[in-house]
Design an enzyme around this catalytic site. Structure first.
Site, PDB file in Angstrom:
ATOM      1  N   GLY A  13      -5.618  -4.459 -11.451  1.00 18.46           N
ATOM      2  CA  GLY A  13      -4.536  -5.575 -11.930  1.00 18.46           C
ATOM      3  C   GLY A  13      -4.244  -5.558 -13.642  1.00 18.46           C
ATOM      4  N   ASN A  15      -1.987  -3.651 -14.930  1.00 17.58           N
ATOM      5  CA  ASN A  15      -0.578  -3.564 -15.221  1.00 17.58           C
ATOM      6  C   ASN A  15       0.121  -5.114 -14.718  1.00 17.58           C
ATOM      7  OD1 ASN A  15       0.767  -0.960 -15.863  1.00 17.58           O
ATOM      8  ND2 ASN A  15      -0.769  -0.285 -14.406  1.00 17.58           N
ATOM      9  N   MET A  90      -1.457   0.179  -3.479  1.00 22.84           N
ATOM     10  CA  MET A  90      -1.853   1.465  -2.671  1.00 22.84           C
ATOM     11  C   MET A  90      -1.401   1.601  -1.320  1.00 22.84           C
ATOM     12  SD  MET A  90      -2.838   2.388  -5.779  1.00 22.84           S
ATOM     13  CE  MET A  90      -3.649   3.906  -5.483  1.00 22.84           C
ATOM     14  N   LEU A  93       5.482   2.019   1.750  1.00 15.62           N
ATOM     15  CA  LEU A  93       6.263   1.032   2.601  1.00 15.62           C
ATOM     16  C   LEU A  93       7.109   1.551   3.388  1.00 15.62           C
ATOM     17  CD1 LEU A  93       6.866  -1.118  -0.818  1.00 15.62           C
ATOM     18  CD2 LEU A  93       5.553  -1.948   1.159  1.00 15.62           C
ATOM     19  N   ASN A 111       8.382   0.766  -9.222  1.00 20.70           N
ATOM     20  CA  ASN A 111       6.707   1.335  -9.248  1.00 20.70           C
ATOM     21  C   ASN A 111       6.522   1.956 -10.483  1.00 20.70           C
ATOM     22  OD1 ASN A 111       4.118   1.762  -7.965  1.00 20.70           O
ATOM     23  ND2 ASN A 111       5.114   3.944  -7.643  1.00 20.70           N
ATOM     24  N   HIS A 113       4.098   5.132 -11.913  1.00 21.71           N
ATOM     25  CA  HIS A 113       3.142   6.210 -11.299  1.00 21.71           C
ATOM     26  C   HIS A 113       2.577   7.016 -12.616  1.00 21.71           C
ATOM     27  CE1 HIS A 113       1.609   9.085  -8.520  1.00 21.71           C
ATOM     28  NE2 HIS A 113       1.933   9.847  -9.533  1.00 21.71           N
TER      29      HIS A 113
HETATM   30  C1  GRF Z   1      -2.316   2.510 -12.239  1.00 22.72           C
HETATM   31  O1  GRF Z   1      -2.596   3.589 -12.807  1.00 22.72           O
HETATM   32  C2  GRF Z   1      -0.875   2.728 -11.757  1.00 22.72           C
HETATM   33  O2  GRF Z   1       0.143   3.548 -12.598  1.00 22.72           O
HETATM   34  C3  GRF Z   1      -1.065   3.305 -10.529  1.00 22.72           C
HETATM   35  O3  GRF Z   1      -2.164   2.410  -9.952  1.00 22.72           O
HETATM   36  C4  GRF Z   1      -2.989   2.139 -11.124  1.00 22.72           C
HETATM   37  C5  GRF Z   1      -3.213   0.510 -10.980  1.00 22.72           C
HETATM   38  O4  GRF Z   1      -3.934   0.073 -11.912  1.00 22.72           O
HETATM   39  N1  GRF Z   1      -0.110   3.205  -9.548  1.00 22.72           N
HETATM   40  P1  GRF Z   1      -3.993  -1.758 -12.226  1.00 22.72           P
HETATM   41  O5  GRF Z   1      -4.362  -2.144 -11.009  1.00 22.72           O
HETATM   42  O6  GRF Z   1      -2.637  -2.040 -12.786  1.00 22.72           O
HETATM   43  O7  GRF Z   1      -5.145  -1.405 -13.388  1.00 22.72           O
END
Ligand code: GRF
Length: 215
Positions: A13, A15, A90, A93, A111, A113
């Site tokens: 979490g 992000n 993860m 969809l 998204n 990445h």
């Molecule tokens: C991040 O590295 C994002 O780029 C990828 O999954 C990870 C999620 O990390 N899609 P967080 O849950 O936001 O800490």
């Protein structure tokens, strides 16, 4: 009018937390309607709850992909959401789910990445880029299409991999960049600065960013 978003996440979490904080600080002109997580006990759930957001855990366990997505849609339908923001979600969809968010030449699902797409798609991008021995890697914010980690690129920025980097050093630098990039990318959406174009020759959608914000 703030852009209305919902966050979909599965794990740590960081992000989601960054987005929530950026909205609170006025760095993203957005109204976060709800947060949905598919993993019981994932830290992101308490991040949403602590921020006072309607937060839901919809496990995918023992459900078909369609059943799981239909439960997610039941929740999203309670809110009036313009964009779905994936923050470490993860799961893939289905096209039917994407279609619910169909916009002009794009789906209204964003998204982040941790690589310069189309290099290193998939769930282990940091590990894959590091093990490949890249000297530069980066972060991509993109809209979804029907392919894994595909779809029109909104923003990309790079970071250096130093020779003495451990995988942890490399990831730390990348995650810092993710946290800078995602709020800026979401603010471009909030400011209505994106033109979605379609190239008939390549049959791909792509994005042009307007210089100035518009209503
Ligand atoms: C991040 O590295 C994002 O780029 C990828 O999954 C990870 C999620 O990390 N899609 P967080 O849950 O936001 O800490």
């Amino acid at each position: 009018m703030p852009v209305k978003i919902a966050i979909l996440a599965s794990g740590r979490g960081s992000n989601a937390r960054t987005i929530i904080n950026a909205v609170a600080q006025g760095k993203i002109d957005a109204d976060i309607k709800c947060l949905i997580c598919n993993v019981k006990d994932a830290p992101v759930l308490s991040i949403g709850e602590d921020a006072g957001l309607p937060s839901f855990m919809i496990s995918h366990r023992s459900l078909s992909r369609e059943e799981h997505e239909s439960k997610i849609l039941d929740i999203l339908n309670r809110f009036d959401v313009d964009y779905l923001v994936l923050a470490g979600y993860m799961r893939l969809l289905t096209p039917a789910f994407l279609n619910v968010f169909k916009g002009d030449n794009h789906y209204r699902i964003v998204n982040i990445h941790p690589s310069i797409l189309p290099a290193f798609p998939g769930a282990t991008a940091y590990e894959d880029a590091y093990n490949y021995g890249v000297k530069i890697s980066g972060v991509t914010v993109h809209f979804l299409d029907e392919t894994m980690d595909g779809g029109p690129v909104l923003m990309q920025e790079t970071f250096t991999r130093f020779d003495d980097d451990t995988l942890e050093d490399f990831k730390r630098r990348g995650v810092e960049l993710e946290h800078q990039l995602y709020p800026r990318a979401l603010q471009l959406i909030a400011e209505n600065r994106l033109f979605f174009r379609y190239d008939k020759t390549t049959r791909r959608s792509y994005i042009e960013v307007k210089l100035h914000a518009s209503c």
